[in-house]
Design a protein around this motif. Structure first.
Motif, PDB file in Angstrom:
ATOM      1  N   HIS A 190       0.922  -1.210  -0.003  1.00  0.00           N
ATOM      2  CA  HIS A 190       0.028   0.104   0.034  1.00  0.00           C
ATOM      3  C   HIS A 190       0.845   1.324  -0.008  1.00  0.00           C
ATOM      4  N   VAL A 193       3.024   1.706  -3.557  1.00  0.00           N
ATOM      5  CA  VAL A 193       2.074   2.271  -4.778  1.00  0.00           C
ATOM      6  C   VAL A 193       2.348   3.772  -5.032  1.00  0.00           C
ATOM      7  N   ASP A 243      -4.257   1.212  -5.473  1.00  0.00           N
ATOM      8  CA  ASP A 243      -4.178   0.748  -3.774  1.00  0.00           C
ATOM      9  C   ASP A 243      -5.512  -0.109  -3.865  1.00  0.00           C
TER      10      ASP A 243
END
Length: 268
Positions: A190, A193, A243
């Motif tokens: 996460h 990204v 995400d």
């Protein structure tokens, strides 16, 4: 302490509050600029930003730039994740090598890696690969340290019991180490990204003829703050979409984990 579980019936309320906050922020932005409480030259205005986005999409020029940035980001994200996962597992399972490479890894991680952008441009040219290389150096360490820590966090009791049941190295890797590291990996993805986007855009700033970073650089050169904000919003939206894709993949691969509701019910 028991976890607080959100009632599924309140999810619509959560979405409504989020939308209200977003629209309220945009309205406040427009109101402040309309009343000249903040200068439009420095802060732009939402109408001008929307008009700029509409112009980009209507002319179709943005698609070429956006596709370049997305390709650079996805390549940096994929290569950096693969390298971080592979090397993280390798060193975590080899304590001697981990001890040998520890100072080198820490030293390279402590370097401000954005300064390598001109070097990568010299090595790989002004095409996409110099941006990919920069993004890989940013993504790699985020994934590497999480994988390394995830494998190291495996309980010795679980390892001992699994070995007593006759599990070999491959079985330990598949059924113990990888499941332990997977949740750590996705928590790092996460963050990775957004970092991959940073690498791509910074590389485009320093030398490129295409990409959303290049569009933003052109807008800054003529002090067009609306175009700058439009480019930033464009990158933000696609970073959020990536995400969401990571979250979808995480939920699919980690569906064996108990949900928060199941955990609370079991502890009740």
């Amino acid at each position: 302490m028991r976890a607080t579980v959100l009632d599924p019936r309140n999810r619509a309320l959560v979405q409504a509050v989020r939308l209200a906050l977003l629209l309220g922020g945009v309205f406040l932005w427009w109101l402040l600029t309309a009343l000249d409480l903040i200068p439009v030259f420095f802060f732009g205005d939402p109408v001008g930003v929307a008009r700029q986005l509409a112009t980009w999409f209507a002319s179709g020029t943005v698609f070429t730039h956006l596709s370049v940035t997305l390709i650079e980001t996805l390549l940096a994200f994929g290569i950096g994740t693969a390298l971080g996962l592979g090397i993280g597992l390798w060193l975590a399972l080899n304590p001697f090598l981990a001890e040998v490479f520890d100072p080198f890894i820490k030293a390279f991680n402590s370097m401000p890696r954005l300064i390598f952008a001109p070097i990568f441009a010299l090595w790989f040219g002004l095409g996409i690969w110099s941006k990919v290389a920069l993004g890989v150096t940013l993504v790699f360490f985020v994934v590497f340290f999480n994988v390394f820590q995830g494998v190291r966090e495996v309980s010795p009791v679980v390892l001992a019991n699994t070995r007593m049941l006759g599990a070999g190295p491959r079985q330990l890797l598949r059924h113990v180490y990888l499941p332990s590291a997977t949740s750590w990996v996705f928590s790092s993805l996460h963050n990775a990204v957004g970092i991959a986007f940073v690498g791509s855009v910074v590389g485009e700033y320093l030398g490129s003829e295409r990409g959303v970073g290049y569009l933003i650089l052109l807008a800054e050169g003529v002090f067009d703050i609306n175009a700058v904000i439009a480019g930033i919003l464009l990158l933000t939206v696609f970073a959020l979409l990536l995400d969401i894709a990571v979250s979808f993949l995480e939920n699919h691969l980690l569906r064996w984990r108990p949900t928060a509701g199941q955990t609370v019910a079991a502890s009740a």
